[in-house]
Design an enzyme around this catalytic site. Structure first.
Site, mmCIF file in Angstrom:
data_model
loop_
_atom_site.group_PDB
_atom_site.id
_atom_site.type_symbol
_atom_site.label_atom_id
_atom_site.label_comp_id
_atom_site.label_asym_id
_atom_site.label_seq_id
_atom_site.Cartn_x
_atom_site.Cartn_y
_atom_site.Cartn_z
ATOM 1 N N ARG A 72 58.962 41.791 41.603
ATOM 2 C CA ARG A 72 58.144 41.488 42.070
ATOM 3 C C ARG A 72 57.014 40.797 40.279
ATOM 4 O O ARG A 72 56.068 40.271 41.045
ATOM 5 C CB ARG A 72 57.261 42.705 42.159
ATOM 6 C CG ARG A 72 56.089 42.985 41.566
ATOM 7 C CD ARG A 72 55.733 44.473 41.507
ATOM 8 N NE ARG A 72 56.290 46.037 41.303
ATOM 9 C CZ ARG A 72 56.586 45.983 40.030
ATOM 10 N NH1 ARG A 72 55.341 45.911 38.781
ATOM 11 N NH2 ARG A 72 57.421 46.915 39.812
ATOM 12 N N TYR A 130 32.874 32.490 49.220
ATOM 13 C CA TYR A 130 33.752 33.094 50.667
ATOM 14 C C TYR A 130 33.780 34.350 50.964
ATOM 15 O O TYR A 130 33.282 35.035 50.449
ATOM 16 C CB TYR A 130 34.665 33.179 50.656
ATOM 17 C CG TYR A 130 36.103 33.073 51.251
ATOM 18 C CD1 TYR A 130 36.046 32.678 52.689
ATOM 19 C CD2 TYR A 130 36.460 34.824 50.848
ATOM 20 C CE1 TYR A 130 37.471 33.595 53.372
ATOM 21 C CE2 TYR A 130 37.747 35.118 51.770
ATOM 22 C CZ TYR A 130 37.493 34.955 52.972
ATOM 23 O OH TYR A 130 38.336 35.621 54.221
ATOM 24 N N ASP A 204 37.193 28.131 43.082
ATOM 25 C CA ASP A 204 37.600 28.639 44.423
ATOM 26 C C ASP A 204 38.369 26.836 44.954
ATOM 27 O O ASP A 204 36.930 26.449 45.605
ATOM 28 C CB ASP A 204 37.225 29.690 45.590
ATOM 29 C CG ASP A 204 37.680 29.619 46.988
ATOM 30 O OD1 ASP A 204 38.700 28.546 46.995
ATOM 31 O OD2 ASP A 204 38.137 30.478 47.090
ATOM 32 N N LYS A 229 44.779 27.926 53.981
ATOM 33 C CA LYS A 229 44.892 27.258 54.531
ATOM 34 C C LYS A 229 45.109 25.730 54.075
ATOM 35 O O LYS A 229 46.151 25.777 54.981
ATOM 36 C CB LYS A 229 42.769 27.187 54.049
ATOM 37 C CG LYS A 229 42.270 28.491 53.914
ATOM 38 C CD LYS A 229 41.857 29.262 55.192
ATOM 39 C CE LYS A 229 42.264 30.635 54.861
ATOM 40 N NZ LYS A 229 40.661 31.054 53.870
HETATM 41 C C1 PLP Z 1 40.608 32.784 52.820
HETATM 42 C C2 PLP Z 1 39.768 32.105 51.795
HETATM 43 C C3 PLP Z 1 39.651 32.593 51.164
HETATM 44 C C4 PLP Z 1 41.123 34.173 51.197
HETATM 45 O O1 PLP Z 1 42.123 33.870 51.412
HETATM 46 P P1 PLP Z 1 42.892 34.817 51.847
HETATM 47 O O2 PLP Z 1 44.256 33.911 51.782
HETATM 48 O O3 PLP Z 1 42.516 34.981 53.104
HETATM 49 O O4 PLP Z 1 43.695 35.615 50.844
HETATM 50 C C5 PLP Z 1 39.441 32.412 49.187
HETATM 51 N N1 PLP Z 1 38.428 31.279 49.773
HETATM 52 C C6 PLP Z 1 38.198 30.530 50.511
HETATM 53 C C7 PLP Z 1 37.408 29.201 50.486
HETATM 54 C C8 PLP Z 1 38.861 30.783 51.542
HETATM 55 O O5 PLP Z 1 38.917 30.010 52.738
#
Ligand code: PLP
Length: 415
Positions: A72, A130, A204, A229
């Site tokens: 963990r 997001y 982000d 992504k």
């Molecule tokens: C998909 C996404 C998230 C969340 O990510 P997960 O891996 O689905 O938890 C956060 N920020 C952006 C810009 C995203 O495209």
């Protein structure tokens, strides 16, 4: 000892190694057969790590000796991928970056926010984040006594005014370019404003990846990713990453990660690592294809507006040019017509796939108004430029002529 096992018999086969019964031998981990190291990162499927003696165990637990402890807390597969993302975010910079790999992009965001903030602290951010992040701030962090101010962060005067009026703001949270209109905030300018007020900054960077944008180079303190992504790029894992360079805050983040149990698992870490190796060639192609498709859509009579940072017509083209190496694979456009026309175009496209994700190698479509932004009140949605006839495209790496032909055919169906 089992009654059917004749110890003497086994002893005669492996005389020198035979010290225990076969039941014990079966249970015991065998000696590793790794005479030469593996070329590719192995998947570590182990919940714990072993020590040669109590002394070493104490040294590792006290942090005096480097060593893994318990799954963990991380393992060699997970930590290798985390450090690679940290290295990419810090590439060419005079900064010692560290990284953590988390179970998802959302867990990266929530671990970092909860480790940096405490009851009474406030967050400043933009309205067009997001969806999951907006919801996390609005419905979870608010319950922990952490209030969020949602403003237009492209307006630097408004940012300064808001900071002056709210001395409890401790962190600025950013997303640039934002989803799905691709508004950009000036990272250097915001980082400077934050530094002047002794406020932390976090971004982000999922849409850009460190290949296209390095926020730490602009003075931002922390970067998070949904590696689900572009970093993975193949749509087959869920994971997130936290990258920082402030050594004074590292232990707090690690503690929160460890105690909330948000660490990534080995398999998803491995898939992320595998996908990341082609990041540069994928991104180059995503960018080229998106630029070509955006230019094609912009001159099409069935399209009223195209949002793509690479188009000189985009309101944030200049800011994007200043801080991004290229303009990425995301675009959105408005259909000149009704919502029905918009759906018709989406349903007639042959190559693309309708899926609520982005950054995969194949082209993905989404109707923001009815999916990602469904819970945003219509008025607020429209104010942020997200119309009912908008289609978001995560442009893939297919042959561009095939893509343009497909979009041309689908659009001709409504004209
Ligand atoms: C998909 C996404 C998230 C969340 O990510 P997960 O891996 O689905 O938890 C956060 N920020 C952006 C810009 C995203 O495209």
């Amino acid at each position: 000892m089992g009654m059917f096992v004749n110890k003497t018999h086994h002893k005669s086969v492996h005389m020198s190694k035979q010290r225990h019964s076969i039941q014990t031998k079966i249970v015991k981990e065998n000696e590793r057969q790794v005479p030469t190291p593996p070329h590719q990162l192995p998947i570590f499927a182990t919940s714990s790590f072993v020590y040669e003696n109590v002394e070493q165990s104490i040294a590792v637990f006290e942090g005096k000796e480097q060593g893994h402890v318990y799954g963990r807390y991380g393992n060699p597969t997970i930590d290798t991928v985390a450090q690679k993302i940290a290295d990419l975010e810090g590439y060419g910079l005079d900064k010692d970056t560290y990284g953590f790999l988390t179970s998802s992009g959302m867990s990266a965001i929530s671990v970092l926010l909860t480790s940096l903030l405490t009851q009474g602290d406030e967050v400043l951010t933009q309205g067009n984040l997001y969806g999951g992040t907006t919801e996390l701030l609005r419905s979870i962090l608010s319950k922990q006594g952490i209030k969020t101010h949602f403003i237009d962060c492209t307006d630097l005067d408004l940012v300064k005014q808001t900071l002056d009026a709210n001395p409890s703001i401790k962190l600025i949270y950013l997303e640039t370019p934002s989803n799905p209109t691709l508004d950009c905030v000036d990272l250097s300018a915001l980082a400077q404003i934050a530094k002047d007020s002794d406020i932390l900054t976090m971004i982000d960077n999922t849409f850009c990846t460190p290949y296209l944008q390095q926020p730490l180079a602009h003075g931002i303190d922390f970067v998070i990713h949904s590696t689900t992504k572009y970093l993975n790029g193949h749509g087959n894992s869920i994971a997130g990453a936290i990258v920082g360079h402030r050594q004074d805050l590292r232990a707090d983040i690690w503690k929160t990660l460890k105690l909330t149990g948000a660490t990534c698992n080995s398999w998803d870490a491995w898939l992320t690592n595998n996908g990341m190796k082609t990041l540069a060639v994928r991104m180059d192609r995503h960018c080229d294809n998106a630029m070509s498709l955006a230019s094609f859509l912009e001159q099409h009579s069935a399209v009223s507006r195209v949002n793509y940072n690479g188009l000189p017509s985009h309101p944030y083209h200049e800011v994007a040019s200043k801080q991004m190496k290229a303009f990425g694979g995301m675009l959105s456009f408005d259909i000149q017509g009704s919502v029905e026309d918009c759906f018709k175009v989406m349903d007639s496209l042959q190559i693309t796939t309708q899926a609520p994700t982005l950054g995969d190698v194949d082209t993905l479509l989404l109707h923001p108004a009815s999916s990602s932004h469904l819970n945003v009140p219509q008025q607020l949605r429209l104010a942020n430029g997200i119309t009912d006839t908008m289609i978001r495209v995560s442009v893939g790496i297919e042959d561009i002529e095939d893509l343009i032909q497909d979009f041309g055919k689908a659009l001709s169906g409504i004209k």
